[in-house]
Write an enzyme that holds these catalytic residues in place. Structure first.
Site, PDB file in Angstrom:
ATOM      1  N   HIS A 177       0.420  -0.660   0.357  1.00  0.00           N
ATOM      2  CA  HIS A 177      -0.296  -0.044  -0.074  1.00  0.00           C
ATOM      3  C   HIS A 177       1.095   1.353   0.186  1.00  0.00           C
ATOM      4  O   HIS A 177       0.803   2.109  -0.798  1.00  0.00           O
ATOM      5  CB  HIS A 177      -1.262   0.290   1.058  1.00  0.00           C
ATOM      6  CG  HIS A 177      -1.951  -1.030   1.215  1.00  0.00           C
ATOM      7  ND1 HIS A 177      -2.508  -2.021   0.994  1.00  0.00           N
ATOM      8  CD2 HIS A 177      -3.127  -0.992   1.420  1.00  0.00           C
ATOM      9  CE1 HIS A 177      -3.475  -2.569   1.026  1.00  0.00           C
ATOM     10  NE2 HIS A 177      -4.696  -1.539   1.327  1.00  0.00           N
ATOM     11  N   HIS A 219       1.613  -3.660   9.407  1.00  0.00           N
ATOM     12  CA  HIS A 219       3.265  -3.766   9.114  1.00  0.00           C
ATOM     13  C   HIS A 219       3.716  -2.980  10.004  1.00  0.00           C
ATOM     14  O   HIS A 219       3.418  -2.362  11.196  1.00  0.00           O
ATOM     15  CB  HIS A 219       3.183  -3.097   7.764  1.00  0.00           C
ATOM     16  CG  HIS A 219       2.688  -3.327   6.367  1.00  0.00           C
ATOM     17  ND1 HIS A 219       3.343  -3.659   5.476  1.00  0.00           N
ATOM     18  CD2 HIS A 219       1.452  -2.894   5.785  1.00  0.00           C
ATOM     19  CE1 HIS A 219       2.610  -5.003   4.726  1.00  0.00           C
ATOM     20  NE2 HIS A 219       1.615  -3.521   4.749  1.00  0.00           N
TER      21      HIS A 219
END
Length: 257
Positions: A177, A219
């Protein structure tokens, strides 16, 4: 004629010698081992520990620095994962973070670019959209390769309810992303004429997408930072390999129909 005393001494010495030899003679194969002997033989025959389980007595400065950075990364990622679950500190903002997650997903961008490419009547617009499609596909391939090589697991506090995942999405490094957001942001700023407020919004969107990955617990901090840098650099590759009617006439002839 030998005296009885000397005969007794020889017999006594012989029997003592035999008795001494019997004490030092080897054990017969059928004699069972004592528990202490089995313990000693078992410990001596134990397999050596793998290298990763052995403590390095003299670690290098690089090892110490990397271990410290990794510990800081994990600590900061866990502290910043305030939307990782409904019960987290900012759990009420999790639905909003998931909307931002979808806005940076690859599938909406691929479908939207493909649809615009099919509906476009301008050759200039087709050229821009075709290169955007090329950039998005290159981003997907590169991120998948890096994830497959590094194989860093996602944070332990991550909840696996992500929007449309594939096999490599179980890995964390780098953030796809964040890579896509930086790539698309730089692409839009270079090829679309936008007013200053809209340009600021595009940059903010890219940053918010990266931050949301940490807040959702998807993440670690280093995954997002590396992803942003990778996406920024990837745009330079797209510019270098820019597709035009001169460099790729077959593609443009296909889309012109």
């Amino acid at each position: 004629m030998p005296s009885p005393r000397s005969s007794r001494e020889r017999r006594t010495g012989s029997s003592s010698r035999l008795e001494f030899l019997s004490l030092v003679s080897q054990r017969s194969p059928g004699t069972p081992d004592s528990p202490s002997r089995r313990k000693e033989s078992g410990s001596s025959a134990a397999a050596p520990l793998p290298e990763e389980d052995c403590m390095k007595l003299n670690p290098s400065f690089l090892d110490i620095a990397l271990s410290s950075l990794l510990a800081i990364d994990l600590w900061a990622s866990k502290r910043l994962g305030v939307c990782a679950g409904e019960g987290s500190a900012w759990g009420s903002a999790r639905p909003l973070m998931k909307v931002i997650e979808v806005s940076g997903h690859g599938i909406p961008w691929l479908l939207g670019t493909f649809y615009g490419l099919c509906q476009s009547d301008s050759s200039a617009a087709r050229e821009v959209l075709l290169n955007l499609l090329f950039a998005l596909l290159l981003d997907l391939v590169l991120v998948a390769v890096v994830k497959g090589v590094v194989k860093r697991r996602r944070p332990t506090h991550n909840k696996m309810d992500m929007f449309i995942t594939v096999s490599v999405d179980r890995y964390s490094f780098p953030s796809g992303h964040a890579t896509r957001a930086a790539l698309v942001c730089r692409f839009i700023l270079h090829h679309l004429v936008l007013a200053v407020p809209l340009r600021v919004l595009v940059v903010l969107w890219a940053l918010i997408v990266g931050i949301s990955r940490i807040m959702l617990g998807r993440h670690n901090v280093t995954d997002v930072l590396f992803g942003l840098l990778l996406g920024y650099a990837l745009y330079s590759v797209v510019e270098y390999c820019w597709l035009s009617p001169l460099s790729a006439p077959a593609l443009f002839a296909l889309w012109s129909h």
